[in-house]
Design a protein around this motif. Structure first.
Motif, PDB file in Angstrom:
ATOM      1  N   PHE A 125       0.829  -1.205   0.000  1.00 18.49           N
ATOM      2  CA  PHE A 125       0.000   0.000   0.000  1.00 18.49           C
ATOM      3  C   PHE A 125       0.868   1.260   0.000  1.00 18.49           C
ATOM      4  CE2 PHE A 125      -3.336  -2.865   0.514  1.00 18.49           C
ATOM      5  CZ  PHE A 125      -4.555  -2.214   0.525  1.00 18.49           C
ATOM      6  N   ASP A 126       2.012   1.194   0.641  1.00 21.03           N
ATOM      7  CA  ASP A 126       2.897   2.358   0.728  1.00 21.03           C
ATOM      8  C   ASP A 126       3.620   2.624  -0.588  1.00 21.03           C
ATOM      9  OD1 ASP A 126       4.255   4.466   2.100  1.00 21.03           O
ATOM     10  OD2 ASP A 126       6.003   3.166   2.346  1.00 21.03           O
ATOM     11  N   LEU A 127       4.118   1.588  -1.245  1.00 22.65           N
ATOM     12  CA  LEU A 127       4.972   1.751  -2.422  1.00 22.65           C
ATOM     13  C   LEU A 127       4.266   1.466  -3.744  1.00 22.65           C
ATOM     14  CD1 LEU A 127       8.241   0.146  -0.980  1.00 22.65           C
ATOM     15  CD2 LEU A 127       7.613   2.566  -1.094  1.00 22.65           C
ATOM     16  N   ALA A 128       3.513   0.378  -3.804  1.00 24.76           N
ATOM     17  CA  ALA A 128       2.813   0.060  -5.053  1.00 24.76           C
ATOM     18  C   ALA A 128       1.772   1.114  -5.395  1.00 24.76           C
ATOM     19  CB  ALA A 128       2.161  -1.315  -4.965  1.00 24.76           C
ATOM     20  N   SER A 129       1.302   1.834  -4.391  1.00 25.34           N
ATOM     21  CA  SER A 129       0.342   2.906  -4.673  1.00 25.34           C
ATOM     22  C   SER A 129       0.952   3.936  -5.617  1.00 25.34           C
ATOM     23  CB  SER A 129      -0.124   3.574  -3.375  1.00 25.34           C
ATOM     24  OG  SER A 129       0.961   4.153  -2.665  1.00 25.34           O
ATOM     25  N   HIS A 130       2.231   4.277  -5.413  1.00 26.27           N
ATOM     26  CA  HIS A 130       2.921   5.197  -6.320  1.00 26.27           C
ATOM     27  C   HIS A 130       2.955   4.634  -7.739  1.00 26.27           C
ATOM     28  CE1 HIS A 130       4.467   8.626  -4.136  1.00 26.27           C
ATOM     29  NE2 HIS A 130       4.969   7.868  -3.181  1.00 26.27           N
ATOM     30  N   GLN A 131       3.227   3.335  -7.854  1.00 22.45           N
ATOM     31  CA  GLN A 131       3.391   2.732  -9.171  1.00 22.45           C
ATOM     32  C   GLN A 131       2.067   2.643  -9.924  1.00 22.45           C
ATOM     33  OE1 GLN A 131       5.272  -0.823  -7.465  1.00 22.45           O
ATOM     34  NE2 GLN A 131       7.162  -0.247  -8.525  1.00 22.45           N
ATOM     35  N   LEU A 132       1.031   2.184  -9.240  1.00 20.27           N
ATOM     36  CA  LEU A 132      -0.267   2.045  -9.889  1.00 20.27           C
ATOM     37  C   LEU A 132      -0.854   3.409 -10.243  1.00 20.27           C
ATOM     38  CD1 LEU A 132      -1.629  -0.854  -7.683  1.00 20.27           C
ATOM     39  CD2 LEU A 132      -0.990  -1.005 -10.099  1.00 20.27           C
ATOM     40  N   ASP A 133      -0.625   4.398  -9.372  1.00 16.54           N
ATOM     41  CA  ASP A 133      -1.104   5.742  -9.686  1.00 16.54           C
ATOM     42  C   ASP A 133      -0.365   6.318 -10.889  1.00 16.54           C
ATOM     43  OD1 ASP A 133      -2.639   8.311  -8.741  1.00 16.54           O
ATOM     44  OD2 ASP A 133      -0.587   8.919  -9.165  1.00 16.54           O
ATOM     45  N   LEU A 145       0.863   4.651 -13.384  1.00 16.49           N
ATOM     46  CA  LEU A 145       0.335   4.015 -14.585  1.00 16.49           C
ATOM     47  C   LEU A 145      -1.046   4.561 -14.938  1.00 16.49           C
ATOM     48  CD1 LEU A 145       1.503   0.315 -14.141  1.00 16.49           C
ATOM     49  CD2 LEU A 145       2.637   2.202 -15.326  1.00 16.49           C
ATOM     50  N   ASP A 146      -1.828   4.931 -13.936  1.00 20.67           N
ATOM     51  CA  ASP A 146      -3.099   5.619 -14.173  1.00 20.67           C
ATOM     52  C   ASP A 146      -2.846   6.943 -14.898  1.00 20.67           C
ATOM     53  OD1 ASP A 146      -6.173   5.919 -12.622  1.00 20.67           O
ATOM     54  OD2 ASP A 146      -5.172   7.754 -13.275  1.00 20.67           O
ATOM     55  N   PHE A 147      -1.786   7.631 -14.510  1.00 26.00           N
ATOM     56  CA  PHE A 147      -1.394   8.885 -15.167  1.00 26.00           C
ATOM     57  C   PHE A 147      -1.019   8.648 -16.627  1.00 26.00           C
ATOM     58  CE2 PHE A 147       2.333  11.887 -15.846  1.00 26.00           C
ATOM     59  CZ  PHE A 147       1.564  13.033 -16.068  1.00 26.00           C
ATOM     60  N   PHE A 148      -0.323   7.541 -16.893  1.00 23.40           N
ATOM     61  CA  PHE A 148       0.107   7.238 -18.256  1.00 23.40           C
ATOM     62  C   PHE A 148      -1.037   6.752 -19.148  1.00 23.40           C
ATOM     63  CE2 PHE A 148       4.648   6.030 -16.700  1.00 23.40           C
ATOM     64  CZ  PHE A 148       5.015   7.359 -16.690  1.00 23.40           C
ATOM     65  N   PHE A 149      -1.869   5.837 -18.603  1.00 24.48           N
ATOM     66  CA  PHE A 149      -2.806   5.093 -19.439  1.00 24.48           C
ATOM     67  C   PHE A 149      -4.284   5.327 -19.130  1.00 24.48           C
ATOM     68  CE2 PHE A 149       0.916   2.088 -18.873  1.00 24.48           C
ATOM     69  CZ  PHE A 149       1.552   2.497 -20.035  1.00 24.48           C
ATOM     70  N   GLY A 150      -4.588   6.006 -18.036  1.00 28.46           N
ATOM     71  CA  GLY A 150      -5.978   6.180 -17.646  1.00 28.46           C
ATOM     72  C   GLY A 150      -6.400   5.144 -16.616  1.00 28.46           C
ATOM     73  N   LYS A 151      -7.677   5.097 -16.386  1.00 29.73           N
ATOM     74  CA  LYS A 151      -8.252   4.301 -15.294  1.00 29.73           C
ATOM     75  C   LYS A 151      -8.028   2.801 -15.463  1.00 29.73           C
ATOM     76  CE  LYS A 151     -12.745   4.214 -15.174  1.00 29.73           C
ATOM     77  NZ  LYS A 151     -14.148   4.638 -14.939  1.00 29.73           N
ATOM     78  N   ILE A 152      -7.699   2.129 -14.354  1.00 26.80           N
ATOM     79  CA  ILE A 152      -7.690   0.670 -14.312  1.00 26.80           C
ATOM     80  C   ILE A 152      -9.136   0.219 -14.141  1.00 26.80           C
ATOM     81  CG2 ILE A 152      -6.992  -1.370 -12.988  1.00 26.80           C
ATOM     82  CD1 ILE A 152      -4.419   0.102 -12.265  1.00 26.80           C
ATOM     83  N   THR A 153      -9.635  -0.569 -15.084  1.00 22.32           N
ATOM     84  CA  THR A 153     -11.036  -0.996 -15.058  1.00 22.32           C
ATOM     85  C   THR A 153     -11.224  -2.395 -14.486  1.00 22.32           C
ATOM     86  OG1 THR A 153     -10.814  -1.750 -17.341  1.00 22.32           O
ATOM     87  CG2 THR A 153     -11.672   0.480 -16.988  1.00 22.32           C
ATOM     88  N   SER A 178      -3.184  15.424  -9.805  1.00 18.73           N
ATOM     89  CA  SER A 178      -3.510  14.388  -8.821  1.00 18.73           C
ATOM     90  C   SER A 178      -4.593  14.896  -7.876  1.00 18.73           C
ATOM     91  CB  SER A 178      -2.258  13.998  -8.031  1.00 18.73           C
ATOM     92  OG  SER A 178      -2.563  12.984  -7.091  1.00 18.73           O
ATOM     93  N   ASN A 179      -5.764  14.306  -7.967  1.00 22.09           N
ATOM     94  CA  ASN A 179      -6.876  14.744  -7.134  1.00 22.09           C
ATOM     95  C   ASN A 179      -7.544  13.562  -6.445  1.00 22.09           C
ATOM     96  OD1 ASN A 179      -8.657  13.560  -9.102  1.00 22.09           O
ATOM     97  ND2 ASN A 179      -8.410  15.410 -10.334  1.00 22.09           N
ATOM     98  N   GLY A 180      -8.616  13.833  -5.733  1.00 26.87           N
ATOM     99  CA  GLY A 180      -9.293  12.771  -4.997  1.00 26.87           C
ATOM    100  C   GLY A 180      -9.857  11.686  -5.893  1.00 26.87           C
ATOM    101  N   ILE A 181     -10.353  12.056  -7.067  1.00 28.82           N
ATOM    102  CA  ILE A 181     -10.929  11.061  -7.975  1.00 28.82           C
ATOM    103  C   ILE A 181      -9.862  10.081  -8.443  1.00 28.82           C
ATOM    104  CG2 ILE A 181     -12.116  10.716 -10.160  1.00 28.82           C
ATOM    105  CD1 ILE A 181     -13.848  12.050  -8.042  1.00 28.82           C
ATOM    106  N   SER A 182      -8.715  10.597  -8.887  1.00 24.62           N
ATOM    107  CA  SER A 182      -7.642   9.707  -9.358  1.00 24.62           C
ATOM    108  C   SER A 182      -7.033   8.931  -8.191  1.00 24.62           C
ATOM    109  CB  SER A 182      -6.567  10.498 -10.107  1.00 24.62           C
ATOM    110  OG  SER A 182      -5.971  11.485  -9.284  1.00 24.62           O
TER     111      SER A 182
END
Length: 334
Positions: free
Chosen positions: A188-196, A198-206, A313-317
């Motif tokens: 939760f501490d580190l992978a959160s940075h990575q997944l976020d 990738l959300d920045f690069f590619f959009g929402k994980i569905t 980076s906001n609450g929605i993302s």
């Protein structure tokens, strides 16, 4: 959202721990039309020491007192995740914009509550996923958007870390591996940075799924995670995280594959990455990390509040990242 009418952002910080020493708070006095005016920590000796060392004019031991200081017009919540919802509700109740540390909360449900209380109060909510604003990651996004490696096919995260030698002796003070406080462990501490990112690069994980385990039994939280996920644009991803690996197996790499090349980069290393096109490798070393690593993102928050730009980076993302993490660790094995 309620219009921010002041000409200067005057920050008050709730929780001035390690993240506020170099990464974030000092940048608030370096950005035009931004100033750090008050800090809060329950330990009086520690908050007085912080204020003295950093030249902050006001200090408090009460969150309520700081939030209600009329000079403070924006709140940075730099505490562990278990009180992010409570403190966001407090800041929103007096109409002050909220900037909250990552991960945004312990659960996706808490994130949704934070979004709700801020929307009802008409105040903006930002999350400290500062990698979205770092120069080398912005450059990677530009290359991806420009088709530098063609159509994106897959992305793979590989993060391996060894167990800290003194983990057991300092376990009681390590909130990052206490699920009651952090929501999970180092994932939760580190992978959160990575997944976020990738959300920045590619959009929402569905879609997201995976397995988590506590293999080493050094603490209660998961220490190993394997996951897969799909993005709204059709890119497929996988991730493998192990926080009880050996020193020789340490790894921090994300690989993005396109039909015309690859991009390789570490999430937590220097501001560098590698581009491979037609078998030719190009190293990018000219985008170093800023001294205060959150400064570019905080600058974007100040700009948005003053009507000069938009924060990425906001609450929605931020809530989307919590949702993906929750789905990936949902199946606990072993």
């Amino acid at each position: 959202m309620q219009k921010f009418t002041d000409s200067e952002v005057r920050w008050g910080i709730l929780g001035v721990g390690n993240v506020c020493e170099v990464k974030s708070a000092p940048a608030m006095n370096l950005i035009p039309n931004s100033k750090l005016v008050a800090v809060m920590r329950r330990d009086e000796a520690k908050v007085k020491d912080y204020a003295s060392r950093h030249g902050v004019p006001k200090w408090y031991t009460s969150a309520v007192a700081l939030v209600n200081d009329p000079e403070v017009n924006a709140i940075y919540i730099a505490t562990p995740p278990n009180v992010h919802l409570e403190l966001s509700r407090l800041a929103a109740s007096v109409g002050k914009p909220v900037y909250v540390e990552k991960p945004m909360a312990r659960t996706h449900a808490e994130c949704l509550e934070m979004i709700d209380v801020c929307e009802k109060a008409c105040v903006p909510l930002f999350v400290a996923y500062y990698r979205r604003a770092l120069p080398h990651f912005v450059r990677i996004k530009e290359l991806l958007d420009a088709g530098a490696i063609g159509e994106i096919r897959t992305v793979h995260i590989n993060l391996k870390q060894e167990v800290e030698a003194d983990l057991i002796t300092k376990l009681a003070d390590n909130w990052r591996v206490n699920p009651e406080i952090a929501g999970g462990g180092y994932f939760f501490d580190l992978a959160s940075h990575q997944l976020d990112l990738l959300d920045f690069f590619f959009g929402k994980i569905t879609h997201a799924s995976g397995f988590s385990a506590n293999q080493a039994k050094a603490y209660e939280a998961e220490d190993m995670v394997a996951g897969s996920f799909a993005f709204e644009n059709g890119v497929l991803g996988t991730g493998n995280w192990c926080f009880t690996s050996s020193h020789s197996a340490r790894k921090d790499e994300i690989i993005i594959d396109g039909n015309m090349g690859q991009i390789h980069f570490p999430t937590f290393g220097k501001g560098e990455f590698k581009l491979i096109q037609d078998g030719q490798e190009t190293q990018f070393h000219d985008l170093p990390l800023p001294k205060h690593i959150q400064q570019p993102l905080i600058h974007s928050i100040v700009d948005e509040l003053l009507g000069k730009g938009t924060c990425p980076s906001n609450g929605i993302s931020g809530a989307r990242t919590n949702w993906a993490m929750g789905e990936i660790v949902k199946n606990r094995v072993g």
